[in-house]
Motif scaffolding. Sequence first.
Motif, PDB file in Angstrom:
ATOM      1  N   ASP A  14      47.228  41.281  38.215  1.00  0.00           N
ATOM      2  CA  ASP A  14      46.387  42.273  38.504  1.00  0.00           C
ATOM      3  C   ASP A  14      46.800  43.005  38.833  1.00  0.00           C
ATOM      4  O   ASP A  14      47.215  43.043  39.796  1.00  0.00           O
ATOM      5  CB  ASP A  14      45.124  42.028  37.941  1.00  0.00           C
ATOM      6  N   GLU A 147      37.190  44.095  37.244  1.00  0.00           N
ATOM      7  CA  GLU A 147      37.005  42.345  36.310  1.00  0.00           C
ATOM      8  C   GLU A 147      36.764  41.467  36.996  1.00  0.00           C
ATOM      9  O   GLU A 147      37.293  40.794  38.207  1.00  0.00           O
ATOM     10  CB  GLU A 147      37.978  42.798  35.666  1.00  0.00           C
ATOM     11  N   GLU A 150      39.783  39.576  39.420  1.00  0.00           N
ATOM     12  CA  GLU A 150      40.612  40.367  40.035  1.00  0.00           C
ATOM     13  C   GLU A 150      39.783  40.383  41.734  1.00  0.00           C
ATOM     14  O   GLU A 150      39.243  40.874  42.719  1.00  0.00           O
ATOM     15  CB  GLU A 150      40.693  42.198  39.458  1.00  0.00           C
TER      16      GLU A 150
HETATM   17 MG    MG Z   1      43.423  43.984  34.554  1.00  0.00          MG
END
Ligand code: MG
Length: 217
Positions: A14, A147, A150
């Motif tokens: 991410d 999110e 993460e």
């Molecule tokens: Mg993401």
Amino acid sequence: MSKRGSFIVVEGLDRSGKSTQTALLLARFEAAGIPAKLLKFPARTTPIGQMIDSYLKSHSDLDDRAIHLLFSANRWELASTIEHLLGAGTAVICDRYAFSGIAFSASKGLPYEWCRAPDVSLPAPDLALFLDITPEAAKARGGYGEERYEKEEMQRRVGEIFRRIGQEISDGGGEGEGGKWVGIDAGGEKDVVAREVWAFVEPLARGIEGPLRRLWP
Ligand code: MG
Ligand code: TMP
């Protein structure tokens, strides 16, 4: 014989810059006059995608295996679309694919082989680009932590599994059913990263003679 479109997957942690780089890559195709379509997984607008979105935003909870299967089902929903596009000579660029499915779920402790199974016989990319960035550098980028996945510790394990996947593909000759896997240093300026991405994609950009392969060996 007319060529089929090339199938390019961009993977990474991410905040590694996948959205930026896939958008720049699409623009490169368009500038070169090559038909191309950008897809993103999870595809959050389908009914399955909406369940995934709700889970990632922590609006709902799901068993680790259940969410894994939904991520895979979300790819199967679009598998025939990918095949049709490629068959019609359109390049397909994917922001994440089955490699993310394995890396994120296996990082939670699910068995690697179990994680791989539901994606068996999906269309295989011709090239998978892994945008390599340290979890620290990713964390320093904006929006990190919004999110569910993460978190630095999880991202570190995810990165290790991505490397294992890349190693297995490369050990298989680099041109096996997983396609070719290339790691790219994604810590630098976006234009520098984009140039490197294009250097790997350009030789495939105008299409491919051979048949579409399937995941996995
Ligand atoms: Mg993401
Ligand atoms: P995104 O940030 O690229 O929209 O992806 C959302 C999250 O979903 C990200 O943390 C990676 C994770 N993911 C999986 O766990 N399994 C999958 O199969 C895919 C495609 C993504």
